[in-house]
Design an enzyme around this catalytic site. Structure first.
Site, PDB file in Angstrom:
ATOM      1  N   GLY A  81       1.892  -2.355   4.909  1.00 34.76           N
ATOM      2  CA  GLY A  81       0.808  -1.567   5.482  1.00 34.76           C
ATOM      3  C   GLY A  81      -0.231  -2.463   6.138  1.00 34.76           C
ATOM      4  CG  HIS A 274       4.717  -3.298  -3.996  1.00 32.87           C
ATOM      5  ND1 HIS A 274       5.078  -1.994  -3.821  1.00 32.87           N
ATOM      6  CD2 HIS A 274       3.733  -3.511  -3.085  1.00 32.87           C
ATOM      7  CE1 HIS A 274       4.362  -1.446  -2.855  1.00 32.87           C
ATOM      8  NE2 HIS A 274       3.536  -2.352  -2.386  1.00 32.87           N
TER       9      HIS A 274
HETATM   10  C1  LIG Z   1       0.493  -7.177   3.023  1.00 27.39           C
HETATM   11  C2  LIG Z   1       1.532  -6.369   2.330  1.00 27.39           C
HETATM   12  C3  LIG Z   1       1.523  -4.977   2.452  1.00 27.39           C
HETATM   13  C4  LIG Z   1       2.512  -4.214   1.821  1.00 27.39           C
HETATM   14  N1  LIG Z   1       2.530  -2.862   2.020  1.00 27.39           N
HETATM   15  C5  LIG Z   1       3.562  -2.140   1.522  1.00 27.39           C
HETATM   16  C6  LIG Z   1       3.680  -0.768   1.851  1.00 27.39           C
HETATM   17  O1  LIG Z   1       2.861  -0.197   2.573  1.00 27.39           O
HETATM   18  N2  LIG Z   1       4.742  -0.087   1.329  1.00 27.39           N
HETATM   19  C7  LIG Z   1       5.685  -0.688   0.521  1.00 27.39           C
HETATM   20  O2  LIG Z   1       6.629  -0.035   0.085  1.00 27.39           O
HETATM   21  N3  LIG Z   1       5.589  -1.997   0.210  1.00 27.39           N
HETATM   22  C8  LIG Z   1       4.568  -2.734   0.702  1.00 27.39           C
HETATM   23  N4  LIG Z   1       4.505  -4.074   0.432  1.00 27.39           N
HETATM   24  C9  LIG Z   1       5.574  -4.719  -0.379  1.00 27.39           C
HETATM   25  C10 LIG Z   1       6.716  -5.209   0.535  1.00 27.39           C
HETATM   26  O3  LIG Z   1       7.412  -4.136   1.099  1.00 27.39           O
HETATM   27  C11 LIG Z   1       7.735  -6.058  -0.218  1.00 27.39           C
HETATM   28  O4  LIG Z   1       8.224  -5.338  -1.314  1.00 27.39           O
HETATM   29  C12 LIG Z   1       7.190  -7.410  -0.700  1.00 27.39           C
HETATM   30  O5  LIG Z   1       6.290  -7.950   0.237  1.00 27.39           O
HETATM   31  C13 LIG Z   1       8.362  -8.364  -0.916  1.00 27.39           C
HETATM   32  O6  LIG Z   1       7.940  -9.562  -1.477  1.00 27.39           O
HETATM   33  P1  LIG Z   1       7.645 -10.883  -0.598  1.00 27.39           P
HETATM   34  O7  LIG Z   1       6.376 -10.638   0.139  1.00 27.39           O
HETATM   35  O8  LIG Z   1       7.520 -11.945  -1.636  1.00 27.39           O
HETATM   36  O9  LIG Z   1       8.813 -11.081   0.339  1.00 27.39           O
HETATM   37  C14 LIG Z   1       3.502  -4.847   1.024  1.00 27.39           C
HETATM   38  C15 LIG Z   1       3.493  -6.244   0.907  1.00 27.39           C
HETATM   39  C16 LIG Z   1       2.541  -6.997   1.542  1.00 27.39           C
HETATM   40  C17 LIG Z   1       2.578  -8.498   1.418  1.00 27.39           C
END
Ligand SMILES: Cc1cc2nc3c(=O)[nH]c(=O)nc-3n(C[C@H](O)[C@H](O)[C@H](O)COP(=O)(O)O)c2cc1C
Length: 357
Positions: A81, A274
Site C-alpha cells: 500500500g 507480512h
Molecule cells: C510498505 C509495505 C506495504 C505493504 N502493504 C501491504 C498491503 O497493502 N497488503 C498486503 O497484503 N501486504 C502488504 N505488505 C506486505 C507485503 O505484501 C509482503 O507480504 C511483504 O512485504 C513480504 O516481505 P518482504 O518485504 O520481506 O519481501 C506491505 C509491505 C510493505 C513493506
C-alpha cells in the site's frame, strides 16, 4: 549490464540515504522488536543448496506459470500500500516492469493509483489484493471494480486482523493523512531529491493518496489503523461464491488453516507473515512453507514471500515447496534508491542471480 545497483542491500542503503527517514522507516520497519523481519531473510540464508555437476546449463529459462498464467519470471511483486510514498509514480513504474517482464504485480487495496489504472498500465499483468475493510459496501464495490476492470486473480489478505504496533512509525509521527510538524519538515528538507521529485509529481498527479478509497462511491475513508478483522471463515466462503476467478488467501502460516482454506476452494495459498510487519512472534515464512507443503500435498499452488533479498532466495523458496515467489521490500528499496530505473535494476539483479544459482 548497464545497471547502477548490484545488490538489494546496496539499494537499501541508498534508499536509506535518499528517502526521508519517515518514508524509509515505513518501508523498512516491522512490528515489535522487528526480529521476525530479519529472521525471514536469515532463515533463507541458512538453507544450503547442493551443487550438482556435469549438467549442461548453457540454456536457462526463468519463465514459469502460476494460476494458469504464463510468467516471464518465477517471481512477482507483492501487494504494498501507498507505494508512492517511497517514490513518486511508484505504481506506474511497477506496472511498467510487470508488463515488460510478464510478471504479476499485486495491487493493494491501499494502492496510490486506482486499480483500474494499474491493470491498464501493467497490460493485464496485475492481481488485486483485497482487505476486508471496515465497510462491507466498500468491499463489495472493490470486488465489482476488480471484475469490471479485468482482474483474473483476487488475493484476500487475512493476516491483519488488528493493526500491529510499529515502533519506528510511532517514533516518526507517521500518520495518514500526514501531520506536519517541525520534525517532518526537517526530515523532508534534508532529503531534497525525494522532496523535490514528490512536489513536482504533486503538480502532475496530486498528493499521494489511497486512490481506490478516493474514487469510491461509498465515501469510505482510508484509516491506517482500521481493523481488517471482518475477514473470517464466513467471509472467505462468501468471497469464494462471489469471485469466479482465481482466489488466493494471503498471510497463511498454520498448516491447519491451509488445509481448511484448500477445502473451501481457494486456488492458491499465499504463505506470508507480512514481512514481519504483523505478528512479530510468528514463525519465519520459509519454516511455514515447508510444513504447509507437506500438509496440502504437491498439487496445491503455494505462493511465498518474506525476506527475499536475492535471486538465491527465490530459488531456495521454490526448492522448499513454493510454486511462485513475491518480492516486497526489495522492490521498494530499488524505487527508493533510483525510482523506475532503480526498480528495474533490482529486478534484473534478482533475475540474473536466480538464473545463475
Ligand atoms: C510498505 C509495505 C506495504 C505493504 N502493504 C501491504 C498491503 O497493502 N497488503 C498486503 O497484503 N501486504 C502488504 N505488505 C506486505 C507485503 O505484501 C509482503 O507480504 C511483504 O512485504 C513480504 O516481505 P518482504 O518485504 O520481506 O519481501 C506491505 C509491505 C510493505 C513493506
Amino acid at each position: 549490464m548497464s545497471n547502477s545497483l548490484f545488490s538489494v542491500e546496496e539499494a537499501r542503503q541508498l534508499a536509506r540515504k535518499r528517502l526521508p527517514r519517515m518514508m524509509f522507516d515505513f518501508v523498512d520497519g516491522a512490528s515489535g522488536d522487528e526480529s521476525l523481519s530479519d529472521l525471514n531473510s536469515r532463515a533463507l540464508d541458512e538453507i544450503r543448496l547442493m551443487p550438482r555437476v556435469l549438467v549442461d546449463v548453457a540454456d536457462r529459462d526463468l519463465s514459469s506459470n502460476i494460476l494458469e498464467q504464463e510468467t516471464g519470471l518465477p517471481f512477482g511483486i507483492a501487494p504494498m500500500g501507498m507505494c508512492a510514498l517511497s517514490w513518486p509514480g511508484a505504481d506506474q513504474h511497477m506496472a511498467r516492469e510487470a508488463a515488460a517482464r510478464r510478471i504479476p504485480l499485486c495491487v493493494s487495496t491501499a494502492s496510490s493509483s486506482t486499480l483500474e489504472q494499474i491493470i491498464e498500465d501493467a497490460e493485464g499483468h496485475a492481481w488485486f489484493q483485497l482487505y476486508a475493510d471496515q465497510s462491507g459496501d466498500f468491499v463489495d464495490e472493490l470486488i465489482e471494480r476488480a471484475k469490471a476492470s479485468g482482474y483474473k486473480v483476487l488475493i484476500l489478505t487475512v493476516d491483519v486482523p488488528i493493526p500491529s504496533v510499529r515502533t519506528r512509525d510511532l517514533r516518526n509521527g507517521f500518520t495518514f493523512p500526514m501531520q506536519w510538524g517541525p520534525r517532518q519538515i526537517w526530515d523532508f528538507a534534508t532529503h531534497p531529491r525525494w522532496s523535490l521529485t514528490t512536489v513536482l509529481q504533486c503538480f502532475v498527479a496530486g498528493m499521494p493518496r489511497p486512490m481506490n478509497y478516493v474514487t469510491s462511491t461509498q465515501g469510505t475513508k482510508f484509516i491506517r489503523s482500521a481493523s481488517r478483522g471482518r475477514a473470517n471463515w464466513h467471509f472467505l466462503e462468501m468471497l469464494r461464491d462471489r469471485w469466479s476467478g482465481k482466489l488466493v488467501v494471503k498471510g497463511v502460516q498454520s498448516h491447519q488453516d491451509a488445509i481448511r482454506i484448500k477445502a473451501m476452494g481457494a486456488d492458491a495459498i499465499y504463505v506470508s507473515n507480512h514481512g514481519g510487519r504483523q505478528l512479530n512472534a510468528a514463525p519465519t515464512t520459509i519454516e511455514s512453507l515447508k510444513v504447509i507443503r507437506q500438509a496440502v500435498g504437491a498439487d496445491m499452488p503455494l505462493i511465498f514471500d518474506g525476506g527475499i533479498r536475492s535471486g538465491e532466495h527465490v530459488i531456495k523458496a521454490l526448492a522448499s515447496g513454493a510454486n511462485f515467489a513475491m518480492v516486497g521490500r526489495s522492490a521498494m528499496y530499488g524505487l527508493g534508491a533510483g525510482g523506475g530505473s532503480g526498480l528495474a535494476d533490482i529486478l534484473d539483479v534478482i533475475s540474473n542471480e536466480a538464473s545463475s544459482v
